[in-house]
Design a protein around this motif. Structure first.
Motif, PDB file in Angstrom:
ATOM      1  N   ASP A 353      54.725  33.636  80.003  1.00 41.86           N
ATOM      2  CA  ASP A 353      55.862  34.607  80.076  1.00 41.86           C
ATOM      3  C   ASP A 353      56.150  34.844  78.898  1.00 41.86           C
ATOM      4  O   ASP A 353      56.966  33.973  78.008  1.00 41.86           O
ATOM      5  CB  ASP A 353      56.910  34.065  81.052  1.00 41.86           C
ATOM      6  N   TYR A 378      60.108  35.474  72.585  1.00 42.19           N
ATOM      7  CA  TYR A 378      60.171  34.199  73.525  1.00 42.19           C
ATOM      8  C   TYR A 378      59.102  34.063  74.476  1.00 42.19           C
ATOM      9  O   TYR A 378      58.419  34.941  75.130  1.00 42.19           O
ATOM     10  CB  TYR A 378      61.645  34.865  74.557  1.00 42.19           C
ATOM     11  N   ASP A 380      57.587  31.039  77.237  1.00 41.60           N
ATOM     12  CA  ASP A 380      57.787  29.941  77.853  1.00 41.60           C
ATOM     13  C   ASP A 380      57.226  28.735  77.775  1.00 41.60           C
ATOM     14  O   ASP A 380      57.795  27.584  78.060  1.00 41.60           O
ATOM     15  CB  ASP A 380      57.631  30.239  79.634  1.00 41.60           C
ATOM     16  N   SER A 381      56.197  28.696  76.814  1.00 40.56           N
ATOM     17  CA  SER A 381      55.629  27.520  76.312  1.00 40.56           C
ATOM     18  C   SER A 381      56.093  27.316  74.878  1.00 40.56           C
ATOM     19  O   SER A 381      56.209  25.875  74.606  1.00 40.56           O
ATOM     20  CB  SER A 381      54.033  27.645  76.547  1.00 40.56           C
TER      21      SER A 381
END
Length: 628
Positions: A353, A378, A380-381
């Motif tokens: 994401d 940004y 998510d990982s």
């Protein structure tokens, strides 16, 4: 230039009847060198008029060396690079940021560059008619350009911005009607043009296609898809695609030249070419590049203008059940010297994401300009990251200078974009100069000095480099470039030196090129030998050859041979053979496309496979239009 409305349109036949058809039409002349503002040694005159449907343009180009005039292309909507050509640029909005460029040669060949970007599909692009001829004194051309090719600001009288540019092949110089130099406002004005009422009828142009065939060892393929285009308003376009098929699109082949960073091939897929300028989001580093989206099931994009000062683009593609990619951008131009841009991207699938944003400001002050940009991402990982850069640039009388400060945090990752470096901060810049000359048999000479120094965020050295290059072009078209670069990269001390010679420069139909680079990279000796030529043995047969050998901790080689035979204006047979190290691929294709009406592609082999595989595919497109 004052506007002039014609009641009886001139006949577009390539023979300018000044005493009758063009007698009362305003004329422009007194061209100057595009870079030096010195008077052109080649007299050029042009005429410009219009009616409710078309712009009419004519030009006479004197040339005492008429036997050297290059006019190879005769087709429409193709590249005219290297040809003697005349270009008419028109900005209906007068903002100096929405120029539509129409280029013509002496054989009726044309090239179109519409503001915002257009694909080469004739149904999507439209066409203008041009006729030309070579005379004993030079050459001349007449053209008819439909108003509906361009976005227009609305009905009524308006001052348009225009310019006319002539390219002379045998001295490789460009001459313009209005010299802009450091003042972009000095572009010509077409005063008091009564723009026609936009066509308020709406339509959807459908391009359904089907393909059938198969590959060795696989089940037969029978499938299809749909492309479509519509105008939401007279200034906003909509593009859609369902199950797109790109198997007839030949990808660019990347050379074996060494690079520490990822190299991206150009993208020639029509869905992404349409409105491409609205999605040009960054310089060398971008938050979006269309090559990241390889395939999708459903895609849609809208782009255009809202008033005179705002332009935008939105794009969304989905591979059903797997991922979704979205891009949005908007540009605001409060005045002719200031541009503000904002953009964002999003990629969602089972593994990632990722979101990214971009804001940029560019402002000119005469010969000097300033820009500032900030990107953020940004993931998510990897969490949040950013890229910030600001710089100054100068361009005047052959001099080009720029200096920039940039910093990229360790976790900056715009997955839909191009940002191959993270965790750095520092400065980069260059200084260059180029000048036409008549000394020592030269027509142009110049140099460029460039360098950078980047540290990691912890203060340790990441990389630095300094380089110099020179370029000399002779009157016979021979171009020779020399360059040297010394750098330190992640603990390695590299040094490379390059010699490149090409003749004639800028001729895509008949020229040769040789390049030799040697030095040391990553602690190993490096040598690259590359040679190629383009040759047109017959008027409608083009042959190209390229070969490269690289020695660097081992050896690699690449050979590319391609040929294209134009059977007619819209019919051709093409082939390309590629050998790279131990792999070999080839394909043969029959193509009837690039004109109005049905299109057909018959392809033996896969143009973009690494190794040859036996396959035969027939693809057909059957366009139709619905008006409402």
């Amino acid at each position: 230039m004052p506007a002039h409305r014609v009641s009886t349109p001139p006949k577009i036949d390539g023979t300018i009847d000044v005493e009758n058809e063009w007698k009362s039409v305003p004329m422009g002349e007194s061209f100057v060198d595009e870079e030096q503002n010195s008077p052109s040694p080649y007299p050029t005159r042009f005429w410009l008029t219009y009616d409710d449907k078309f712009i009419y343009f004519a030009a006479k180009m004197d040339d005492p060396q008429a036997n050297t005039i290059k006019a190879t292309e005769y087709r429409t909507n193709v590249s005219l690079e290297g040809e003697d050509a005349i270009l008419l640029g028109v900005d209906p909005f007068g903002a100096l940021s929405d120029f539509n460029n129409f280029t013509m040669n002496a054989r009726g060949g044309t090239s179109i560059k519409i503001a915002g970007g257009r694909a080469a599909k004739r149904e999507w692009l439209g066409e203008f008619v041009s006729k030309g001829r070579i005379t004993k004194d030079g050459w001349e051309v007449e053209a008819r350009i439909p108003w509906n090719l361009m976005r227009l600001p609305g009905q009524g009288k308006r001052d348009l911005r225009i310019n006319v540019q002539r390219y002379v092949s045998h001295n490789q110089r460009e001459y313009v009607w209005c010299y802009t130099g450091t003042d972009i406002n000095s572009v010509g004005t077409w005063q008091g043009v009564d723009l026609p009422k936009p066509d308020t009828r709406r339509s959807i142009l459908f391009l359904p296609f089907g393909y059938l065939g198969g590959s060795e060892g696989q089940e037969p393929i029978i499938d299809g898809g749909l492309d479509l285009k519509s105008s939401l308003t007279d200034q906003i376009s909509l593009i859609g695609s369902i199950k797109p098929d790109f198997r007839n699109i030949e990808d660019q082949i990347l050379s074996l030249d060494f690079s520490y960073f990822e190299k991206l091939a150009s993208d020639s897929r029509p869905f992404f070419q349409e409105g491409a300028d609205y999605f040009s989001l960054g310089g060398d580093q971008k938050i979006f590049t269309s090559q990241r989206i390889r395939n999708f099931d459903v895609g849609a994009k809208a782009y255009g203008k809202v008033g005179d000062k705002i332009s935008f683009g939105v794009l969304n593609t989905s591979t059903l059940g797997e991922n979704n990619s979205a891009v949005a951008s908007v540009a605001f131009k409060p005045d002719q010297l200031t541009t503000i841009k904002l953009a964002g991207t999003s990629l969602n699938d089972d593994d990632v994401d990722n979101k990214a944003s971009w804001i940029a400001l560019d402002r000119r002050f005469g010969a000097i300009g300033w820009y500032g940009q900030r990107m953020a991402s940004y993931d998510d990982s990897h969490g949040e990251g950013s890229r910030t850069n600001t710089g100054l640039y100068y361009n005047n009388e052959g001099w080009e200078l720029y200096g920039e400060y940039v910093e990229v945090t360790p976790d900056f990752r715009p997955v839909l974009g191009y940002s191959p470096e993270q965790n750095l901060k520092g400065f980069n810049g260059s200084m260059g100069y180029s000048k036409p000359t008549n000394r020592w048999g030269l027509c142009e000479a110049g140099f460029d000095v460039y360098g950078l120094t980047y540290d990691r965020f912890d203060g340790s050295l990441y990389r630095n480099s300094i380089g110099v290059s020179t370029s000399t072009t002779w009157k016979d078209g021979t171009d020779m470039d020399l360059s040297a670069q010394i750098r330190r990269f992640n603990g390695y001390d590299d040094a490379t030196y390059t010699f490149d010679i090409e003749k004639p420069r800028g001729d895509p139909y008949r020229h040769y090129d040789f390049n030799y680079t040697f030095g040391q990279i990553q602690g190993y000796d490096y040598a690259s030998y590359a040679a190629g030529f383009n040759y047109r043995p017959l008027q409608k047969l083009q042959v190209s050859f390229y070969q490269q050998f690289v020695e660097h901790n081992g050896s690699s080689d690449q050979t590319v041979l391609s040929a294209n035979w134009d059977i007619g204006d819209d019919t051709s047979i093409a082939t390309r053979m590629v050998k790279e190290d131990g792999d070999f691929n080839a394909y043969l294709a029959f193509r009837k496309a690039g004109n109005l009406g049905n299109e057909y592609f018959l392809i033996l082999g896969d143009p973009n496979a690494r190794s040859f595989k036996m396959s035969l595919i027939l693809k057909a497109t059957f366009p139709f239009e619905l008006r409402f």
